[in-house]
Design a protein around this motif. Structure first.
Motif, short mmCIF file in Angstrom:
data_model
loop_
_atom_site.label_atom_id
_atom_site.label_comp_id
_atom_site.label_asym_id
_atom_site.label_seq_id
_atom_site.Cartn_x
_atom_site.Cartn_y
_atom_site.Cartn_z
N ALA A 195 -9.09 -4.44 16.50
CA ALA A 195 -9.37 -5.88 16.41
C ALA A 195 -8.13 -6.71 16.75
N LYS A 196 -6.97 -6.07 16.79
CA LYS A 196 -5.73 -6.79 17.09
C LYS A 196 -5.64 -7.09 18.60
N ASP A 197 -4.76 -7.99 18.94
CA ASP A 197 -4.53 -8.32 20.35
C ASP A 197 -4.04 -7.08 21.10
N ALA A 198 -4.63 -6.82 22.28
CA ALA A 198 -4.33 -5.60 23.03
C ALA A 198 -2.86 -5.49 23.41
N TYR A 199 -2.28 -6.58 23.83
CA TYR A 199 -0.87 -6.56 24.23
C TYR A 199 0.04 -6.39 23.02
N LEU A 200 -0.30 -7.10 21.96
CA LEU A 200 0.54 -7.06 20.76
C LEU A 200 0.52 -5.69 20.10
N ILE A 201 -0.64 -5.02 20.11
CA ILE A 201 -0.71 -3.71 19.46
C ILE A 201 0.14 -2.70 20.22
N ARG A 202 0.24 -2.86 21.53
CA ARG A 202 1.11 -1.99 22.32
C ARG A 202 2.58 -2.25 22.02
N LEU A 203 2.92 -3.52 21.86
CA LEU A 203 4.29 -3.85 21.48
C LEU A 203 4.61 -3.27 20.10
N ALA A 204 3.66 -3.33 19.20
CA ALA A 204 3.87 -2.81 17.85
C ALA A 204 4.11 -1.31 17.87
N LYS A 205 3.33 -0.58 18.68
CA LYS A 205 3.50 0.87 18.77
C LYS A 205 4.88 1.21 19.31
N ALA A 206 5.30 0.52 20.37
CA ALA A 206 6.61 0.77 20.95
C ALA A 206 7.73 0.43 19.98
#
Length: 263
Positions: A195-206
Motif C-alpha cells: 500500500a506504500k508508494d512504489a518509489y518510496l518503498i524501494r528507497l526504504a529497502k535500499a
C-alpha cells in the motif's frame, strides 16, 4: 515442479518453489529462484514479493544426491554459487520480501529466510542448520539474523532446530499461524507493505540494507570457503557416509523430512 511466479493481486508477486519431495533444490533450481526473485523485484508494478513453497516443507537445502552423483567438484561449485545467488537475490530484491514458511526450513532455507525482510510461519515450522551432520558448513550468517549470537552457536554446533514460536519470541518471525492460514496471513502483511508508494518503498529497502551491521554477501562467501575445504579434505564425504548414526539425527533435527537430501 520448479519455480513459478504469480500476481494474486495488485502490487504483490508470489514466487513459489516446488521441488518434490522435500524442496531440496538442484543447482539450476537455485539459479531459477534467484532469477525469479530478481525479476519480481524489478517489475515496477510490484511493491512486495512473497516467497513460499509447495509440498511438505519450505526448503530442505541443497540436493546432496546431485552433488554425490556428479564427478569432480562441478556440482559442489554450482551449489555454492547457486545458493549465493539465491540468497543475494532475496536480500537485494528491490522491494521487501516476505517469506511464508511451513514445515521444515533447513540449510539453504535459512539462507533465504534470513535474508528476507519479514517471516510469517505456520505453527508446524522448524528452522535449523543440520550442516555439521551433513558434512557441510554455511548459513550461520543468516541464522545469526534470526536468533541471538549464543543461541545461533548452540543450534549450529548441535544441528538442533528452533520452532516458529521460539523465533517469534526472539522477534524474527512476524506471526505464527495455523498452516491453513499461512498464505492469507503472508498476503495480509504484503498488502500493508504494497500500500506504500512504489518509489518510496524501494528507497526504504535500499536504505535499510545500507545500514546493516554485517555485509551478508561477504560473510556468507567467507563461510563457503570452509564448506569447500571440508569437501576437498574428504571430511565431508566421511560425515555424509555416516549420517544417521549420530545422536543429533533424531527428532530434534529433521526426522521424517527427507533429510537424506538436505544440506
Amino acid at each position: 515442479m520448479g519455480v513459478s511466479t504469480s500476481a494474486p493481486e495488485e502490487g504483490i508477486a508470489v514466487v513459489t518453489v516446488d521441488f518434490p519431495p522435500v524442496n531440496a533444490l538442484p543447482v539450476q533450481g537455485w539459479y531459477d529462484l534467484a532469477a525469479a526473485v530478481r525479476a519480481a523485484g524489478a517489475d515496477p508494478k510490484v511493491r512486495c514479493v512473497v516467497l513460499t513453497a509447495e509440498g511438505r516443507g519450505f526448503n530442505a537445502g541443497v540436493d546432496i544426491k546431485e552433488v554425490q552423483r556428479t564427478d569432480g567438484h562441478e556440482a559442489l561449485i554450482g551449489a555454492n554459487r547457486g545458493c549465493y545467488e539465491a540468497f543475494a537475490a532475496v536480500y537485494d530484491c528491490e522491494v521487501p520480501v516476505v517469506a511464508a514458511v511451513h514445515g521444515f526450513c533447513l540449510g539453504g532455507g535459512i539462507g533465504l529466510v534470513g535474508n528476507a525482510d519479514a517471516i510469517v510461519a505456520s505453527e508446524d515450522s522448524t528452522f535449523g542448520l543440520p550442516e555439521l551432520d551433513r558434512g557441510a558448513l554455511g548459513a550461520a550468517t543468516h541464522l545469526a539474523r534470526l536468533v541471538p549470537q549464543h543461541l545461533m552457536r548452540a543450534l549450529y554446533y548441535t544441528s538442533r532446530t528452533a520452532t516458529a514460536e521460539e523465533l517469534h519470541r526472539h522477534g524474527s518471525v512476524w506471526e505464527v499461524v495455523p498452516r491453513t492460514q499461512l498464505m492469507e496471513s503472508a498476503l495480509e502483511l504484503a498488502r500493508e507493505i504494497a500500500a506504500k508508494d512504489a518509489y518510496l518503498i524501494r528507497l526504504a529497502k535500499a536504505a535499510i540494507n545500507g545500514i546493516d551491521p554485517v555485509d551478508v554477501r561477504r560473510s556468507y562467501r567467507f563461510e563457503q570457503g570452509f564448506t569447500f575445504e571440508a569437501n576437498l579434505s574428504g571430511v565431508a564425504d566421511r560425515v555424509r557416509d555416516t549420517f544417521g548414526d549420530s545422536p543429533s539425527s533424531n527428532g530434534s533435527t529433521a526426522a521424517g523430512t527427507g533429510k537424506e537430501h538436505q544440506s
